[in-house]
Design an enzyme around this catalytic site. Structure first.
Site, PDB file in Angstrom:
ATOM      1  N   SER A 326       3.804  -8.960-114.456  1.00  0.00           N
ATOM      2  CA  SER A 326       4.641  -9.751-115.345  1.00  0.00           C
ATOM      3  C   SER A 326       3.948 -11.037-115.815  1.00  0.00           C
ATOM      4  CB  SER A 326       5.973 -10.056-114.658  1.00  0.00           C
ATOM      5  OG  SER A 326       6.902 -10.571-115.567  1.00  0.00           O
ATOM      6  N   ASP A 337      -8.195 -12.460-123.652  1.00  0.00           N
ATOM      7  CA  ASP A 337      -8.285 -12.322-125.107  1.00  0.00           C
ATOM      8  C   ASP A 337      -8.966 -13.521-125.745  1.00  0.00           C
ATOM      9  OD1 ASP A 337      -7.067  -9.908-124.888  1.00  0.00           O
ATOM     10  OD2 ASP A 337      -5.271 -10.415-126.041  1.00  0.00           O
ATOM     11  N   LYS A 351       3.832  -4.570-115.692  1.00  0.00           N
ATOM     12  CA  LYS A 351       5.203  -4.882-116.095  1.00  0.00           C
ATOM     13  C   LYS A 351       5.159  -5.787-117.318  1.00  0.00           C
ATOM     14  CE  LYS A 351       9.580  -6.975-114.805  1.00  0.00           C
ATOM     15  NZ  LYS A 351       9.644  -7.753-116.059  1.00  0.00           N
TER      16      LYS A 351
END
Length: 467
Positions: A326, A337, A351
């Site tokens: 999560s 990224d 998740k």
């Protein structure tokens, strides 16, 4: 005579009733005048005045199916009439609500009054129980991660364990909330967990003594001269601020900027989204951190970093594993990224969904999945997780004596070395000094530290060449 138009969005049964009413008041030869949208009161006024009323009915394919509604009421009445014990209507309806939500996904659930307290506990950092973050898998309770320094971790519960029994009660068919309720209890009492584990051929029984769980979400220390270590055990409301304070403390201990930072997100089950965003914001200079996509407008959110990197480009290695879920995956994905950190370890839990608490009244609510998380480059975390840049699996470390049996210093008449002249014994004492190091007991952590050292050496050489 005026024709009144109305588009009715009620249930199919009510629409059918109104349509029947319209048939009774429509007569041949009535004049049609202006077309105008109407409210329910205007509709009734038109009926009383003898005007022709025209209804636009909803698409039948988008309405509740009558056959299934009949089936539901039939099951309801059969249970009421024939179940071995008498069941209250409210209990049956509440069970039906729970069933609707639990069949959607493992994270959607019905919240009774006590469940509000549990939500507050999970974000405040103090609650009673075993200290396990759990989910559902194939009808069993799956351990996402034991929380650091809790009874579950100390008893040996591991990420990925499947709990098949709580005490003497099998969990197959048990709801997640019911299982969590059983795991919680009075501090000092013991619960036996029966666990299936991949490395074991038979179920394992583990006795865990309940305690008041107080979770410290941020832990930090200098792991070696110049290299800092921060562990985030979960994301609570104040984690972002605590992380910033931990960075400042490490810099003070190092008397200046760090040469590298290890950010440990292993077995971090997630928590408050805003805390993960605040942590990422401290390390990313600018740009998108995470965004969500859902069917309703309120579930479409975007979070971006403010200008400024507290670490000023210092190399970072982030450790993740299958217990990272999560909010910890959001943080790792954003740093990956933006190429702000090297992600190391094993693939995360996956998740990537957003749950929204929707109040039904003053005491009841539903927690329902309303959106999915996406990394800045548009990658969905759901069921795929974050793949590390460098995969490093856990391993046991065993020191081998790598010192040569015979060296130049052992040759008779050898030229005296600098260390011999100064009487330094660093070569012999170094292993003893590092014997208690965290990195010596944790292969993944040692790998991260070695990578940071290599990056620092290359950066230093690059800066020297540029001058």
């Amino acid at each position: 005579m005026k024709r009144v138009l109305i588009t009715h969005k009620a249930s199919l049964l009510r629409s059918a009733f109104l349509a029947m009413a319209a048939c009774f008041i429509t007569a041949p030869g009535l004049a049609f005048a202006q077309d105008a949208p109407a409210t329910n009161s205007q509709l009734l006024d038109g009926i009383k005045a003898g005007n022709q009323v025209e209804l636009t009915l909803p698409d039948p394919e988008k309405q509740l199916p009558l056959d299934d509604l009949r089936k539901f009421t039939e099951v309801f009445s059969r249970i009421k009439a024939a179940y071995v014990e008498e069941v209250e209507d409210t209990q049956l309806l509440e069970s039906a609500i729970k069933g609707m939500l639990s069949e959607l996904d493992p994270h959607s659930t019905y919240l009774a009054p006590k469940d509000y307290e549990k939500l507050e506990e999970s974000t405040s950092g103090e609650f009673g129980g075993l200290g396990i973050e759990v989910g559902m898998e194939n009808g069993f309770i799956k351990v996402i991660a034991p929380i650091d320094d809790t009874p579950a971790q100390k008893a040996g519960v591991l990420p990925g364990d499947l709990i098949i029994k709580l005490g003497e009660q099998p969990v197959k068919g048990m709801g997640l909330e019911e299982a969590v309720q059983l795991m919680r209890g009075k501090p000092g009492t013991t619960l036996t967990l029966t666990i299936m584990r991949e490395s074991e051929s038979a179920p394992v029984e583990i006795d865990v003594e309940r305690a008041v769980i107080k979770v410290t979400s941020v832990k930090s220390r200098m792991i070696e001269n110049g290299y800092g270590y921060i562990r985030l055990t979960q994301f609570q409301a104040e984690t972002g601020e605590q992380f910033t304070n931990a960075l400042e403390t490490l810099r003070e201990e190092n008397s200046g900027n760090l040469d590298g930072l290890i950010l440990d997100l292993r077995n971090n089950p997630g928590g408050v989204l805003q805390a993960a965003v605040a942590t990422a914001d401290a390390l990313i200079d600018e740009g998108l951190i995470v965004y969500t996509e859902g069917r309703i407008q309120s579930s479409r959110l975007r979070f971006s970093a403010k200008e400024g990197d507290l670490m000023e480009g210092t190399p970072i290695v982030v450790l993740i594993n299958g217990g990272s879920a999560s909010a910890s995956e959001i943080l790792a994905g954003a740093l990956q990224d933006h190429q702000r950190a090297v992600i190391m370890g094993t693939q995360s839990f996956g998740k990537g969904s957003v749950q929204t608490v929707i109040p039904l009244d003053e005491t009841h609510a539903i927690k329902m999945t309303t959106a999915r998380y996406y990394t800045p480059e548009g990658r969905s975390i759901q069921a795929t997780g974050i793949k590390p840049d460098i995969e490093v699996k856990p391993a046991e470390l065993k020191e081998l004596d790598g010192r040569p049996f015979f060296t130049e210093a052992d040759l008779s008449g050898h030229l005296v070395g600098q260390d011999e002249e100064s009487g330094s014994q660093d070569r012999q004492s170094a292993p003893e000094e590092q014997a208690g190091s965290m990195a010596d007991r944790d292969y993944q952590l040692r790998s991260a530290l070695n990578l940071l050292k290599g990056m620092h050496i290359l950066n230093r050489k690059g800066a020297g060449a540029a001058q």
